[in-house]
Design a protein around this motif. Structure first.
Motif, PDB file in Angstrom:
ATOM      1  N   TRP A  26       0.830  -1.201   0.000  1.00  0.00           N
ATOM      2  CA  TRP A  26       0.000   0.000   0.000  1.00  0.00           C
ATOM      3  C   TRP A  26       0.869   1.258   0.000  1.00  0.00           C
ATOM      4  CZ3 TRP A  26      -4.939   1.097  -0.862  1.00  0.00           C
ATOM      5  CH2 TRP A  26      -5.409   2.359  -0.489  1.00  0.00           C
ATOM      6  N   ALA A  27       1.871   1.298   0.845  1.00  0.00           N
ATOM      7  CA  ALA A  27       2.735   2.473   0.934  1.00  0.00           C
ATOM      8  C   ALA A  27       3.472   2.721  -0.383  1.00  0.00           C
ATOM      9  CB  ALA A  27       3.730   2.306   2.074  1.00  0.00           C
ATOM     10  N   GLN A  28       3.906   1.656  -1.017  1.00  0.00           N
ATOM     11  CA  GLN A  28       4.647   1.795  -2.272  1.00  0.00           C
ATOM     12  C   GLN A  28       3.763   2.254  -3.424  1.00  0.00           C
ATOM     13  OE1 GLN A  28       6.383  -2.103  -2.736  1.00  0.00           O
ATOM     14  NE2 GLN A  28       8.178  -1.615  -1.452  1.00  0.00           N
ATOM     15  N   HIS A  29       2.493   1.884  -3.392  1.00  0.00           N
ATOM     16  CA  HIS A  29       1.605   2.136  -4.531  1.00  0.00           C
ATOM     17  C   HIS A  29       0.493   3.137  -4.228  1.00  0.00           C
ATOM     18  CE1 HIS A  29       3.474  -1.794  -5.391  1.00  0.00           C
ATOM     19  NE2 HIS A  29       3.380  -1.427  -6.651  1.00  0.00           N
ATOM     20  N   ARG A  30       0.519   3.753  -3.078  1.00  0.00           N
ATOM     21  CA  ARG A  30      -0.560   4.682  -2.726  1.00  0.00           C
ATOM     22  C   ARG A  30      -0.733   5.818  -3.744  1.00  0.00           C
ATOM     23  NH1 ARG A  30      -2.709   6.701   3.075  1.00  0.00           N
ATOM     24  NH2 ARG A  30      -4.345   8.062   2.255  1.00  0.00           N
ATOM     25  N   PRO A  31       0.329   6.395  -4.289  1.00  0.00           N
ATOM     26  CA  PRO A  31       0.117   7.442  -5.306  1.00  0.00           C
ATOM     27  C   PRO A  31      -0.720   6.966  -6.493  1.00  0.00           C
ATOM     28  CG  PRO A  31       2.387   7.485  -4.533  1.00  0.00           C
ATOM     29  CD  PRO A  31       1.764   6.235  -3.973  1.00  0.00           C
ATOM     30  N   VAL A  32      -0.555   5.690  -6.870  1.00  0.00           N
ATOM     31  CA  VAL A  32      -1.365   5.141  -7.968  1.00  0.00           C
ATOM     32  C   VAL A  32      -2.830   5.065  -7.543  1.00  0.00           C
ATOM     33  CG1 VAL A  32      -1.736   3.153  -9.480  1.00  0.00           C
ATOM     34  CG2 VAL A  32       0.594   3.835  -8.855  1.00  0.00           C
ATOM     35  N   TYR A  33      -3.068   4.603  -6.310  1.00  0.00           N
ATOM     36  CA  TYR A  33      -4.440   4.555  -5.793  1.00  0.00           C
ATOM     37  C   TYR A  33      -5.070   5.939  -5.816  1.00  0.00           C
ATOM     38  CZ  TYR A  33      -8.104   4.881  -2.265  1.00  0.00           C
ATOM     39  OH  TYR A  33      -9.265   5.179  -1.606  1.00  0.00           O
ATOM     40  N   GLU A  34      -4.359   6.936  -5.340  1.00  0.00           N
ATOM     41  CA  GLU A  34      -4.920   8.285  -5.238  1.00  0.00           C
ATOM     42  C   GLU A  34      -5.245   8.869  -6.614  1.00  0.00           C
ATOM     43  OE1 GLU A  34      -5.900   9.724  -2.620  1.00  0.00           O
ATOM     44  OE2 GLU A  34      -4.898   8.693  -0.970  1.00  0.00           O
ATOM     45  N   SER A  35      -4.348   8.685  -7.573  1.00  0.00           N
ATOM     46  CA  SER A  35      -4.514   9.331  -8.877  1.00  0.00           C
ATOM     47  C   SER A  35      -5.324   8.518  -9.882  1.00  0.00           C
ATOM     48  CB  SER A  35      -3.146   9.648  -9.478  1.00  0.00           C
ATOM     49  OG  SER A  35      -2.407   8.457  -9.721  1.00  0.00           O
ATOM     50  N   CYS A  36      -5.286   7.188  -9.747  1.00  0.00           N
ATOM     51  CA  CYS A  36      -5.907   6.332 -10.767  1.00  0.00           C
ATOM     52  C   CYS A  36      -7.161   5.614 -10.288  1.00  0.00           C
ATOM     53  CB  CYS A  36      -4.899   5.297 -11.265  1.00  0.00           C
ATOM     54  SG  CYS A  36      -3.454   6.014 -12.066  1.00  0.00           S
ATOM     55  N   VAL A  37      -7.481   5.725  -8.990  1.00  0.00           N
ATOM     56  CA  VAL A  37      -8.683   5.083  -8.448  1.00  0.00           C
ATOM     57  C   VAL A  37      -9.566   6.116  -7.754  1.00  0.00           C
ATOM     58  CG1 VAL A  37      -9.608   3.362  -6.863  1.00  0.00           C
ATOM     59  CG2 VAL A  37      -7.526   2.869  -8.149  1.00  0.00           C
ATOM     60  N   ARG A  38      -9.074   6.656  -6.657  1.00  0.00           N
ATOM     61  CA  ARG A  38      -9.921   7.527  -5.848  1.00  0.00           C
ATOM     62  C   ARG A  38     -10.288   8.830  -6.570  1.00  0.00           C
ATOM     63  NH1 ARG A  38     -11.356   7.346  -0.501  1.00  0.00           N
ATOM     64  NH2 ARG A  38     -12.224   9.288   0.323  1.00  0.00           N
ATOM     65  N   ALA A  39      -9.307   9.475  -7.195  1.00  0.00           N
ATOM     66  CA  ALA A  39      -9.596  10.737  -7.873  1.00  0.00           C
ATOM     67  C   ALA A  39     -10.591  10.559  -9.022  1.00  0.00           C
ATOM     68  CB  ALA A  39      -8.298  11.376  -8.368  1.00  0.00           C
ATOM     69  N   PRO A  40     -10.432   9.555  -9.899  1.00  0.00           N
ATOM     70  CA  PRO A  40     -11.436   9.384 -10.953  1.00  0.00           C
ATOM     71  C   PRO A  40     -12.824   9.057 -10.405  1.00  0.00           C
ATOM     72  CG  PRO A  40      -9.430   8.207 -11.513  1.00  0.00           C
ATOM     73  CD  PRO A  40      -9.277   8.667 -10.099  1.00  0.00           C
ATOM     74  N   LEU A  41     -12.897   8.238  -9.353  1.00  0.00           N
ATOM     75  CA  LEU A  41     -14.211   7.912  -8.796  1.00  0.00           C
ATOM     76  C   LEU A  41     -14.854   9.158  -8.200  1.00  0.00           C
ATOM     77  CD1 LEU A  41     -16.297   5.696  -8.224  1.00  0.00           C
ATOM     78  CD2 LEU A  41     -15.228   5.410  -5.979  1.00  0.00           C
ATOM     79  N   GLN A  42     -14.074   9.959  -7.505  1.00  0.00           N
ATOM     80  CA  GLN A  42     -14.618  11.198  -6.948  1.00  0.00           C
ATOM     81  C   GLN A  42     -15.117  12.113  -8.063  1.00  0.00           C
ATOM     82  OE1 GLN A  42     -14.667  12.172  -3.318  1.00  0.00           O
ATOM     83  NE2 GLN A  42     -16.281  13.266  -4.431  1.00  0.00           N
TER      84      GLN A  42
END
Length: 221
Positions: A26-42
């Motif tokens: 999670w720590a290594q890939h969190r930027p991907v989660y924020e930009s490619c998952v959470r931001a598009p869903l929001q």
């Protein structure tokens, strides 16, 4: 932010999380989660808010306090809309490595809500309305889901009209799409909007006939 689709990197992120559900991953890939998952869903739910209401985007962390499964992170990202004052009848959208999911209905009903639901199902007019809507959705490719008893509940004849609906303790309809090209562009917004509109009669029935619970909120443990 304008919704431009869910990048493929977000789905790949969840493939990796399913294989390694750890704080290190999670720590290594969190930027991907924020930009490619959470931001598009929001961005997606923000664009739909004018028609359907403001969504709650769920946290990515699992509540493991009372679960045998201690993996710390959810392997999907979801958001839910419950229009103010409706109490029952929500809309849901979720993205994961397995694609896109859209649902609508009630996932959890308190005992007073279950009682009102069953009275409405047993009613000739309201029960027939719900049965017709469930049948329409099922014929249109929706999966009719929810927690249900193995038998018709006490107080109702086992051969009662709409016996299967009486067995439900929660009721919702779901449609799922495996990863497809349109998930990565604005067509995903159109698919969610169309699907949520298709669920309007079901969620309205639940809001009108079940409504909010009158029970006191459960104490936090």
């Amino acid at each position: 932010m304008v919704f431009e689709g869910f990048p493929d990197e977000g789905l790949v992120f969840y493939e990796g999380l399913e294989a390694d559900n750890s704080k290190t991953y999670w720590a290594q890939h969190r930027p991907v989660y924020e930009s490619c998952v959470r931001a598009p869903l929001q961005a997606l739910v923000d664009e739909l808010a004018a028609e359907f209401g403001t969504a709650k985007v769920f946290r990515p962390y699992r509540d493991v306090r009372f679960s045998a499964d201690k993996t710390p992170y959810k392997t999907h990202q979801g958001a839910v809309v419950t229009a103010e004052g409706r109490g029952a009848g929500s809309l849901y959208v979720q993205v994961s490595a397995h694609g896109l999911q859209v649902s609508g209905g009630s996932w959890r009903l308190e005992s007073d809500q279950v009682a009102r639901y069953r009275r409405a199902v047993a009613d000739d007019v309201q029960g027939a309305r719900l049965q017709a809507e469930v049948d329409r959705l099922a014929a249109g490719g929706w999966a009719i889901e929810g927690d249900r008893l193995t038998r018709v509940p006490a107080g109702h004849d086992r051969d009662a009209p709409r016996a299967d609906l009486l067995r439900h303790r929660s009721l919702y309809a779901t449609r799922r799409w495996e990863p497809v090209d349109w998930l990565h562009d604005r067509r995903a917004l159109d698919e969610v909007r169309t699907a949520w509109r298709d669920l309007d009669a079901l969620t309205t029935w639940l809001a009108d006939n079940v409504g909010a619970t009158t029970k006191d909120p459960r104490p936090r443990r």
